[in-house]
Every structure is written in structure tokens, then in C-alpha cells.
Write a protein that holds these residues in place. Structure first.
Motif, short mmCIF file in Angstrom:
data_model
loop_
_atom_site.label_atom_id
_atom_site.label_comp_id
_atom_site.label_asym_id
_atom_site.label_seq_id
_atom_site.Cartn_x
_atom_site.Cartn_y
_atom_site.Cartn_z
N VAL A 54 -7.96 7.67 -5.93
CA VAL A 54 -7.13 7.11 -7.00
C VAL A 54 -7.27 5.60 -6.98
O VAL A 54 -7.53 5.00 -5.93
CB VAL A 54 -5.65 7.51 -6.83
N GLN A 55 -7.12 4.99 -8.14
CA GLN A 55 -7.29 3.54 -8.24
C GLN A 55 -6.07 2.89 -8.85
O GLN A 55 -5.38 3.47 -9.69
CB GLN A 55 -8.53 3.22 -9.09
N LYS A 56 -5.80 1.67 -8.40
CA LYS A 56 -4.68 0.90 -8.89
C LYS A 56 -5.19 -0.48 -9.29
O LYS A 56 -5.88 -1.14 -8.52
CB LYS A 56 -3.60 0.79 -7.82
N GLN A 57 -4.82 -0.91 -10.49
CA GLN A 57 -5.26 -2.21 -11.00
C GLN A 57 -4.28 -3.29 -10.55
O GLN A 57 -3.08 -3.19 -10.79
CB GLN A 57 -5.36 -2.18 -12.52
N THR A 58 -4.78 -4.31 -9.88
CA THR A 58 -3.96 -5.44 -9.44
C THR A 58 -4.59 -6.74 -9.94
O THR A 58 -5.67 -6.75 -10.53
CB THR A 58 -3.84 -5.48 -7.91
N GLU B 130 -9.39 -3.86 -8.72
CA GLU B 130 -9.02 -2.46 -8.48
C GLU B 130 -8.96 -2.16 -6.99
O GLU B 130 -9.82 -2.58 -6.22
CB GLU B 130 -10.04 -1.52 -9.14
N SER C 13 -8.86 1.02 -4.43
CA SER C 13 -9.11 2.46 -4.35
C SER C 13 -8.49 3.03 -3.07
O SER C 13 -8.57 2.42 -2.01
CB SER C 13 -10.62 2.75 -4.36
N LYS C 14 -7.88 4.19 -3.22
CA LYS C 14 -7.28 4.87 -2.07
C LYS C 14 -7.59 6.36 -2.14
O LYS C 14 -7.86 6.91 -3.22
CB LYS C 14 -5.75 4.68 -2.05
N LYS D 193 -6.24 10.13 -1.90
CA LYS D 193 -5.01 10.91 -2.04
C LYS D 193 -5.29 12.32 -1.54
O LYS D 193 -6.21 12.99 -2.02
CB LYS D 193 -4.53 10.95 -3.49
N LYS E 178 -1.32 8.94 0.60
CA LYS E 178 -2.33 8.03 0.06
C LYS E 178 -2.58 6.89 1.05
O LYS E 178 -1.65 6.35 1.63
CB LYS E 178 -1.87 7.45 -1.28
N LYS F 284 -6.04 3.86 2.30
CA LYS F 284 -7.41 3.41 2.13
C LYS F 284 -8.37 4.20 3.01
O LYS F 284 -9.54 4.35 2.69
CB LYS F 284 -7.51 1.91 2.44
#
Length: 214
Positions: free
Chosen positions: A64-68, A72, A74-75, A77, A95, A97
Motif C-alpha cells: 500500500v502507498q501513502k502520499q506525503t 510516496e 510504500s508499506k 499490509k 502495516k 515498511k
């Protein structure tokens, strides 16, 4: 593939709650007693002591990816199913890294979600009286997924989807039929709906409970 759940050394555990202290002091000696008194499980160490022979299996791993502001992130899950294959089951997600850390978080989360499962022989085609199936039809829902679990006669096996089959196996149910609706290819919702159905096995009072002492 099933793996043993790592258990900590009870001597190293320092309870942070009253219930945890009661478990460590031996005032609560079983999971059955814990649920009968309606005590919440707020420390995973409680499960380590009261259910030491748990096993788990990883069902799903995805990224899964989160935009900061920095870009991005990535972790991993992870979704796991846990149980003792004898009336207690759970699922957990985590979740991180690193995959190993994500699995550890999922195991910890699953310990806090552990529930008892009522088993029986609810099929009109079978009168063996053994706890190999469900005592009655149960229903569970998560997202768009709906799961109906029905009692089956002895020897039928688990006539269910692959993910749900793993969940029922870890709960100690050997024979069952199922009907499903919705997007069952979404593994997490499929497991959550099955978990909800198993949770509902204790929603009803059966004739065998009428004679229990209050």
C-alpha cells in the motif's frame, strides 16, 4: 502454511491493566472464564498465557502507498488468520515498511480480536451430537460481502471459498456449507464477514443453555 504464534515469557510481562494483573496472578485461568465475565482483551499477553498453543497463517500480502510531502511511502499490509483449531479464532492486519514487522503487528492485532466459536451438530441430516459443525445458521457482513454459514452433516467437509475454509479450519469446524454475496475476491472483507458470522454463533441462546446457572 501454519506457524506457531510466538509466546513471551510470563516472568517478563508487566501488566498495565487490572485484568492483566488478574491473569498473571492466576485469578483468571481460562479464556472461557474471561468471556463469561465479559472482560475485554486489551493486552496480547493475556492470550499468550491463556491460549498458548495458537497457530497463524498469512492469507494476504500487498503493498500500500501513502502520499506525503516527501513523496510516496510504500508499506506492506498483511492479513493473517489465527486460532487453536478447537473453538477459538481470530484475524489480524498489520502495516509496516518491513514484511517481518508487518506480520508481527498482524499477530498482535489478531490476539486482541480472539473470539470463542460455538460448535455443534445443527444439521437435520446428522444426529451424531458431536461438535464438528455449526449449531445453527449464522450470518456475517463486511463491506459488500455477505456470508451465510450453514450446518452440514458429518463427512461433508468445508464447502466454502478458500479463504473462508482457512478461517473455519482454525476455528475447529470440520463440516459446513456457505452462501455468499458481494465481492468475495476481496480477501479482507471475505474474512471479516466470516469472522462476523462466527462471532454470531454466541448471539443466540440455545436449549442447551437454559439449564445453566446464573
Amino acid at each position: 502454511m501454519a506457524e506457531e504464534v510466538p509466546v513471551l515469557n510470563p516472568e517478563e510481562w508487566k501488566p498495565r491493566t487490572k485484568i492483566g494483573q488478574m491473569v498473571k496472578e492466576g485469578k483468571i485461568t481460562s479464556m472461557k472464564e474471561l468471556f463469561e465475565k465479559n472482560y475485554p482483551i486489551v493486552e496480547p499477553e493475556i492470550v499468550d498465557i491463556l491460549l498458548p498453543k495458537l497457530k497463524y497463517e498469512v492469507l494476504d500480502i500487498k503493498i500500500v502507498q501513502k502520499q506525503t510531502d516527501a513523496g510516496e511511502i510504500s508499506k506492506y499490509k498483511v492479513l493473517i488468520v489465527m486460532g487453536n483449531m478447537d473453538g477459538y479464532v481470530s484475524y489480524g492486519t498489520g502495516k509496516a515498511k518491513q514484511l517481518r514487522v508487518a506480520i508481527q503487528k498482524a499477530v498482535r492485532n489478531a490476539k486482541l480480536n480472539i473470539i470463542p466459536v460455538r460448535r455443534g451438530c445443527g444439521s437435520w441430516e446428522c444426529t451424531c451430537g458431536e461438535s464438528h459443525s455449526l449449531p445453527f445458521k449464522v450470518y456475517g457482513k463486511a463491506g459488500s460481502v455477505e456470508v451465510f454459514l450453514l450446518p452440514a452433516p458429518k463427512g461433508t467437509g468445508l464447502v466454502v471459498g478458500p479463504a473462508l475454509k482457512t478461517l473455519l479450519t482454525y476455528a475447529g469446524i470440520r463440516d459446513a456449507w456457505s452462501r455468499t454475496r458481494g465481492s468475495t475476491f476481496t480477501t479482507e472483507n471475505f474474512i471479516k464477514a466470516g469472522y462476523d458470522a462466527l462471532y454470531n454463533t454466541y448471539k443466540f441462546v440455545t436449549p442447551t443453555d437454559w439449564g445453566r446457572k446464573k
